[in-house]
Design an enzyme around this catalytic site. Structure first.
Site, short mmCIF file in Angstrom:
data_model
loop_
_atom_site.label_atom_id
_atom_site.label_comp_id
_atom_site.label_asym_id
_atom_site.label_seq_id
_atom_site.Cartn_x
_atom_site.Cartn_y
_atom_site.Cartn_z
N ARG A 120 16.04 15.40 -2.36
CA ARG A 120 15.47 15.96 -3.61
C ARG A 120 16.52 16.74 -4.41
O ARG A 120 16.18 17.60 -5.22
CB ARG A 120 14.26 16.84 -3.34
CG ARG A 120 13.12 16.07 -2.68
CD ARG A 120 11.83 16.86 -2.71
NE ARG A 120 10.77 16.07 -2.11
CZ ARG A 120 10.53 16.02 -0.81
NH1 ARG A 120 11.26 16.75 0.02
NH2 ARG A 120 9.58 15.27 -0.34
N LYS A 142 23.76 13.24 -17.53
CA LYS A 142 22.98 11.99 -17.49
C LYS A 142 23.46 11.18 -16.30
O LYS A 142 24.67 10.90 -16.18
CB LYS A 142 23.19 11.17 -18.77
CG LYS A 142 22.28 11.54 -19.89
CD LYS A 142 22.37 10.50 -21.00
CE LYS A 142 21.54 10.88 -22.20
NZ LYS A 142 21.75 9.96 -23.34
N GLU A 184 34.56 5.75 -28.09
CA GLU A 184 33.73 6.97 -28.02
C GLU A 184 34.44 8.14 -28.74
O GLU A 184 33.78 8.99 -29.34
CB GLU A 184 33.44 7.36 -26.56
CG GLU A 184 32.62 6.33 -25.79
CD GLU A 184 31.14 6.24 -26.21
OE1 GLU A 184 30.64 7.16 -26.88
OE2 GLU A 184 30.52 5.22 -25.87
N LYS A 220 30.90 17.36 -27.21
CA LYS A 220 29.78 16.96 -26.35
C LYS A 220 29.08 18.20 -25.76
O LYS A 220 27.86 18.27 -25.70
CB LYS A 220 30.26 16.03 -25.24
CG LYS A 220 29.13 15.67 -24.30
CD LYS A 220 29.06 14.24 -23.93
CE LYS A 220 27.74 13.94 -23.23
NZ LYS A 220 27.71 12.68 -22.57
N GLU A 230 17.86 15.46 -24.53
CA GLU A 230 17.80 14.46 -25.61
C GLU A 230 16.43 14.37 -26.31
O GLU A 230 15.83 13.31 -26.38
CB GLU A 230 18.22 13.09 -25.09
CG GLU A 230 18.66 12.17 -26.22
CD GLU A 230 19.30 10.88 -25.74
OE1 GLU A 230 20.41 10.94 -25.20
OE2 GLU A 230 18.69 9.82 -25.92
N ARG A 234 20.92 15.53 -29.36
CA ARG A 234 21.73 14.72 -28.44
C ARG A 234 21.72 13.24 -28.82
O ARG A 234 22.64 12.50 -28.49
CB ARG A 234 21.27 14.93 -27.00
CG ARG A 234 22.20 14.29 -25.98
CD ARG A 234 21.98 14.78 -24.57
NE ARG A 234 22.92 14.12 -23.67
CZ ARG A 234 23.13 14.47 -22.41
NH1 ARG A 234 22.48 15.48 -21.89
NH2 ARG A 234 24.00 13.81 -21.67
N ASN A 238 24.44 8.87 -29.76
CA ASN A 238 24.19 7.42 -29.69
C ASN A 238 24.63 6.70 -30.97
O ASN A 238 24.28 5.54 -31.18
CB ASN A 238 22.70 7.14 -29.45
CG ASN A 238 22.25 7.69 -28.10
OD1 ASN A 238 23.07 7.82 -27.18
ND2 ASN A 238 20.99 8.04 -27.99
N HIS A 241 25.46 3.08 -31.03
CA HIS A 241 25.04 2.53 -29.73
C HIS A 241 23.83 1.61 -29.83
O HIS A 241 23.67 0.73 -28.98
CB HIS A 241 24.74 3.66 -28.74
CG HIS A 241 25.98 4.29 -28.17
ND1 HIS A 241 26.93 4.89 -28.96
CD2 HIS A 241 26.42 4.43 -26.90
CE1 HIS A 241 27.91 5.37 -28.20
NE2 HIS A 241 27.62 5.09 -26.94
N HIS A 245 24.56 -1.63 -28.06
CA HIS A 245 23.87 -2.11 -26.86
C HIS A 245 23.29 -3.49 -27.08
O HIS A 245 23.33 -4.35 -26.19
CB HIS A 245 22.75 -1.15 -26.47
CG HIS A 245 23.23 0.06 -25.73
ND1 HIS A 245 22.47 1.21 -25.61
CD2 HIS A 245 24.37 0.31 -25.05
CE1 HIS A 245 23.14 2.11 -24.91
NE2 HIS A 245 24.31 1.58 -24.56
N HIS A 258 31.92 -1.99 -23.66
CA HIS A 258 31.04 -0.99 -24.28
C HIS A 258 31.69 -0.41 -25.54
O HIS A 258 31.07 -0.35 -26.60
CB HIS A 258 30.74 0.11 -23.26
CG HIS A 258 29.87 1.19 -23.79
ND1 HIS A 258 28.54 1.00 -24.07
CD2 HIS A 258 30.14 2.49 -24.13
CE1 HIS A 258 28.02 2.12 -24.54
NE2 HIS A 258 28.98 3.04 -24.59
N1 GLY Z 1 26.54 9.40 -23.61
C1 GLY Z 1 25.54 10.00 -24.40
C2 GLY Z 1 24.94 11.22 -23.79
O1 GLY Z 1 25.41 11.69 -22.77
O2 GLY Z 1 23.97 11.69 -24.30
#
Ligand code: GLY
Length: 356
Positions: A120, A142, A184, A220, A230, A234, A238, A241, A245, A258
């Site tokens: 956990r 993430k 990026e 960031k 997000e 946040r 993207n 993206h 994607h 990517h």
């Molecule tokens: N790579 C985008 C984020 O971490 O929100």
């Protein structure tokens, strides 16, 4: 040497230093009393850095173990996570012990996810060794894996207890992966920093690489501190993206990396912003030029209506329509929801639903 403090739910430091890998054990010891450290890495990175990291951890008093999985996005699966979790259990890792993610984005995402669910949740450290992981995926918590239905569909927000960024590791990164990560970096300039964008436009990246990494991570950090899970800001990360994607998926993840796909996605959305009077004229051209300079593509023959359909199918879980990240100008971004029926007109590739 520089450090940056990240004020998320669980706070942590990011340590920037060339040669930091050699002393990672000491750095990790300063944030944990763990007895065991399980290093997770992939078959590409293991040969370069696993021995060095393991020796440093041992010298700092950790009992170490090493799990190596086959490199590649195709192995970012629940099956690999199951193997990682079994490994951690076989090593009798306890809640007080620590996982060390050593490698690129796939490794960090998966080792972080394994750490989020083993017992956990156990602590983990990120040691990113690719440009993409250093400036993006290792920061912000993430973690996750792909499902057959799509990328990153299963995961958790799980912040590391420390991130160690050693730009020397980029020396062994194949040029195409370095270039990929630059997609990026351009993104950060587009959404938050005209000054960073101008430097990438005008200077040679290797002349200001350490500054660039720091600046990208700082952008960031600020975004993630404002919106860790997000719900709003946040999403700006993207930028490019959504269509990026869709392009990756259109080619079954085989033709475009990517960073390449995100680059093309940024140009497409900037053009759409310009034709709708939202984005300053000339912005798309500037992004195209900077991508060309870096050796990234800025255009692709894939049909836009199909990409829009794929993007919408991908995001259906989240909303009706697409939350598009748009630019006012370089350095200033915002989110606008465009309903599905209006997407073809917005992108200039059809008529609105219901129109003849
Ligand atoms: N790579 C985008 C984020 O971490 O929100």
């Amino acid at each position: 040497m520089k450090t940056m403090h990240v004020k998320t739910g669980r706070e942590y430091d990011i340590h920037f230093e060339r040669g930091a890998l050699q002393k990672c054990g000491k750095l990790i010891r300063s944030v944990t009393a763990a007895r065991r450290a399980a290093i997770i890495t992939d078959s590409n990175v293991a040969g370069f850095y696993a021995a060095e990291v393991r020796a440093s951890l041992s010298a700092a008093g950790f009992e170490t173990s090493l799990f190596v999985f086959p490199s590649g996005e195709e192995n970012k699966t629940l099956a690999t996570i199951a193997d990682m979790l079994s490994f951690l259990a076989e090593q009798s890792l306890t809640r007080g012990d620590i996982v060390v993610a050593l490698g690129g984005g796939v490794t960090g995402d998966m080792a972080g996810f394994a750490a989020s669910c083993y017992l956990r949740g156990v602590q983990f450290v990120q040691i990113p060794t690719s440009l993409l992981a250093q400036i993006d995926s290792s920061v912000g918590g993430k973690t996750g894996v792909d499902l057959p239905q799509g990328k990153n569909l299963c995961g958790a927000f799980h912040q590391p207890v420390l991130v160690i960024i050693d730009p020397d590791t980029l020396d062994t990164l194949p040029a195409k992966f370095f270039t990929d990560g630059m997609g990026e970096a351009v993104k950060y300039g587009c959404i938050k920093s005209p000054a960073l964008f101008e430097r990438i436009e005008q200077e040679h990246v290797h002349d200001f690489l350490d500054d660039m990494i720091y600046e990208c991570v700082d952008i960031k950090r600020r975004v993630v501190e404002n919106d860790e899970t997000e719900k709003g800001e946040r999403m700006l990360l993207n930028f490019g993206h959504t269509l990026g994607h869709a392009l990756e998926k259109y080619y079954n993840f085989t033709r475009l990396t990517h960073g390449q796909a995100v680059g093309i996605g940024m140009v497409l959305i900037a053009h759409a912003g310009e034709r709708n009077g939202i984005t300053a004229p000339g912005t798309a051209k500037r992004i195209e030029e900077v991508l060309r300079r870096l050796g990234l593509p800025h255009t692709d023959p894939a049909p836009l209506p199909e990409l829009l359909r794929a993007a919408h199918a991908d995001k259906k879980r989240a909303s009706d329509g697409l939350n598009l990240v748009l630019l006012r100008e370089i350095g200033s971004a915002f989110i606008q929801k465009v309903p599905e029926a209006e997407l073809p007109v917005f992108f200039g590739c059809g008529t609105a639903e219901g129109e003849k």
